[in-house]
Design a protein around this motif. Structure first.
Motif, PDB file in Angstrom:
ATOM      1  N   GLY A 161      36.729  -9.006  41.441  1.00  0.00           N
ATOM      2  CA  GLY A 161      37.164  -8.104  40.380  1.00  0.00           C
ATOM      3  C   GLY A 161      36.067  -7.347  39.681  1.00  0.00           C
ATOM      4  O   GLY A 161      36.345  -6.620  38.724  1.00  0.00           O
ATOM      5  N   ARG A 162      34.821  -7.481  40.107  1.00  0.00           N
ATOM      6  CA  ARG A 162      33.727  -6.737  39.480  1.00  0.00           C
ATOM      7  C   ARG A 162      32.552  -6.668  40.448  1.00  0.00           C
ATOM      8  O   ARG A 162      32.522  -7.346  41.465  1.00  0.00           O
ATOM      9  N   TYR A 163      31.574  -5.820  40.093  1.00  0.00           N
ATOM     10  CA  TYR A 163      30.377  -5.665  40.911  1.00  0.00           C
ATOM     11  C   TYR A 163      29.186  -6.335  40.247  1.00  0.00           C
ATOM     12  O   TYR A 163      29.023  -6.287  39.027  1.00  0.00           O
ATOM     13  N   ASP A 262      31.000   4.161  36.160  1.00  0.00           N
ATOM     14  CA  ASP A 262      30.209   3.506  37.195  1.00  0.00           C
ATOM     15  C   ASP A 262      31.130   2.844  38.211  1.00  0.00           C
ATOM     16  O   ASP A 262      32.354   3.066  38.206  1.00  0.00           O
ATOM     17  N   ASP A 263      30.576   2.025  39.075  1.00  0.00           N
ATOM     18  CA  ASP A 263      31.365   1.391  40.138  1.00  0.00           C
ATOM     19  C   ASP A 263      32.490   0.524  39.561  1.00  0.00           C
ATOM     20  O   ASP A 263      33.625   0.557  40.051  1.00  0.00           O
ATOM     21  N   ARG A 267      36.554   1.042  40.132  1.00  0.00           N
ATOM     22  CA  ARG A 267      37.331  -0.051  40.715  1.00  0.00           C
ATOM     23  C   ARG A 267      38.482  -0.451  39.791  1.00  0.00           C
ATOM     24  O   ARG A 267      39.630  -0.613  40.229  1.00  0.00           O
ATOM     25  N   GLU A 268      38.180  -0.599  38.501  1.00  0.00           N
ATOM     26  CA  GLU A 268      39.204  -0.989  37.542  1.00  0.00           C
ATOM     27  C   GLU A 268      40.277   0.084  37.404  1.00  0.00           C
ATOM     28  O   GLU A 268      41.471  -0.229  37.255  1.00  0.00           O
ATOM     29  N   GLU A 295      36.946  -2.831  50.892  1.00  0.00           N
ATOM     30  CA  GLU A 295      36.164  -1.887  51.699  1.00  0.00           C
ATOM     31  C   GLU A 295      36.558  -0.453  51.389  1.00  0.00           C
ATOM     32  O   GLU A 295      35.706   0.439  51.291  1.00  0.00           O
ATOM     33  N   GLU A 296      37.862  -0.219  51.206  1.00  0.00           N
ATOM     34  CA  GLU A 296      38.310   1.131  50.879  1.00  0.00           C
ATOM     35  C   GLU A 296      37.860   1.545  49.482  1.00  0.00           C
ATOM     36  O   GLU A 296      37.535   2.719  49.249  1.00  0.00           O
ATOM     37  N   ILE A 297      37.816   0.590  48.551  1.00  0.00           N
ATOM     38  CA  ILE A 297      37.301   0.891  47.214  1.00  0.00           C
ATOM     39  C   ILE A 297      35.852   1.334  47.307  1.00  0.00           C
ATOM     40  O   ILE A 297      35.436   2.333  46.691  1.00  0.00           O
ATOM     41  N   ASN A 298      35.049   0.612  48.085  1.00  0.00           N
ATOM     42  CA  ASN A 298      33.638   0.977  48.242  1.00  0.00           C
ATOM     43  C   ASN A 298      33.501   2.367  48.856  1.00  0.00           C
ATOM     44  O   ASN A 298      32.632   3.160  48.449  1.00  0.00           O
ATOM     45  N   GLN A 299      34.337   2.688  49.838  1.00  0.00           N
ATOM     46  CA  GLN A 299      34.290   4.009  50.466  1.00  0.00           C
ATOM     47  C   GLN A 299      34.705   5.088  49.470  1.00  0.00           C
ATOM     48  O   GLN A 299      34.101   6.173  49.417  1.00  0.00           O
TER      49      GLN A 299
END
Length: 331
Positions: A161-163, A262-263, A267-268, A295-299
């Motif tokens: 749930g977080r980076y 930010d990332d 994501r959130e 993986e799709e979130i990162n892309q």
């Protein structure tokens, strides 16, 4: 290096390793020396001034102020030195260089998944060139893991749930063990991998042999796949905020607060869009939690990093935004 002469120490394979080891040696040597001197002094005084039958009772001591000041102030400055040395190592290890290459990492029972900015994907293996800094953006798909490469002296918890992030710059070609150091289930011991440090020319050949679409290009496909363009169209018909030049910019929210895009924010916003609503917009977006894979979130994050003014794809339909989301990897 002295550490490499001790067979039970991992090799020093990154720029951080020697500084971490030096700090460890300093702490161990000074604390060991102080502890040994105290023990020896204690034993000496216990023997030298032990009670004897023919020895009169000594006079009561009222203290020695210079001695008391010495043994109070001296350790204080020693520990301040420890703190400063540790802070220097910590801040150096915390902030990656501006030119560091970003690799996204997803921990999952029981494997490590890596994705390079050029699009290459790896499982339980990471290829990097010697002499180049790398920043790893870490997240978990299920439970808490911990990313640990002993030869690099890097260790970071990986949370769902977080980076979190960690960086390293390898200095010696070779193959180095990667572990999960946080118990994460029945096959925790099998969650291992290898970091391959290669010469720059060899790494370039590896990149070309394993070339895929870049993360930004794949992120654009994700953006279109989930019909994000239906609302984030960046035109007069837009139903949601413009995403161009968004990354690392301040975002003003309806509740009066401001966040940085930010990332973690991106994501959130995908998984819980109603939590932080942008000022001036209604929340029409459904949650994509359980639908869009990590993986799709990162892309998608990589795509938004590259999305500049005037580069939002054109809308090709006039349908309403989706009320629900398709299953992961649905065709």
């Amino acid at each position: 290096m002295f550490a490499q002469q001790i067979i039970w120490f991992p090799s020093q394979a990154s720029t951080t390793a020697s500084r971490v080891d030096l700090l460890l040696y300093m702490l161990t040597t000074i604390c060991g020396a102080v502890g040994l001197s105290v023990a020896v002094t204690l034993i000496y005084f216990a023997v030298r001034y032990r009670r004897r039958s023919n020895t009169p009772t000594p006079a009561e001591m009222r203290g020695n102020r210079p001695l008391e000041l010495f043994w109070t102030i001296t350790p204080m400055f020693i520990f301040i030195g420890f703190f400063v040395a540790g802070a220097i190592v910590y801040f150096d290890a915390y902030r990656a260089p501006d030119d560091a290459t970003v690799v996204y990492v997803v921990g999952k029972q029981w494997m490590w998944k890596f994705q390079h900015p050029e699009g290459q994907r790896e499982i339980n293996e990471l290829h990097v060139p010697v002499g180049q800094p790398f920043k790893l953006m870490l997240t978990s798909e299920d439970v808490i893991h911990s990313f640990f490469v002993p030869a690099f002296r890097v260790h970071m918890d990986v949370l769902p749930g977080r980076y979190s992030s960690v960086w390293f710059q390898p200095i010696r070609p070779g193959h180095y063990h990667l572990f999960c150091s946080q118990y994460c289930g029945t096959n925790h011991a099998g969650m291992v991998g290898t970091v391959h440090v290669m010469e720059p020319a060899e790494y370039e050949r590896w990149l070309h042999l394993n070339a895929e679409g870049s993360m930004a290009l794949e992120g654009r496909k994700v953006f279109l796949k989930y019909r994000c363009i239906s609302c984030h169209s960046a035109d007069e018909n837009a139903r949601a905020p413009v995403l161009e030049d968004l990354y690392l910019r301040p975002v003003h929210l309806r509740d009066g607060s401001t966040v940085i895009a930010d990332d973690d924010y991106i994501r959130e916003s995908v998984y819980d869009p109603g939590k932080k609503i942008v000022l001036g917009w209604d929340n029409l977006m459904p949650t994509y939690k359980g639908q869009v894979s990590p993986e799709e979130i990162n892309q998608l994050i990589a795509y938004l990093k590259s999305l500049h003014r005037g580069e939002t794809p054109n809308r090709v339909e006039e349908f309403a935004p989706p009320a629900a989301t398709p299953p992961i990897n649905s065709k």
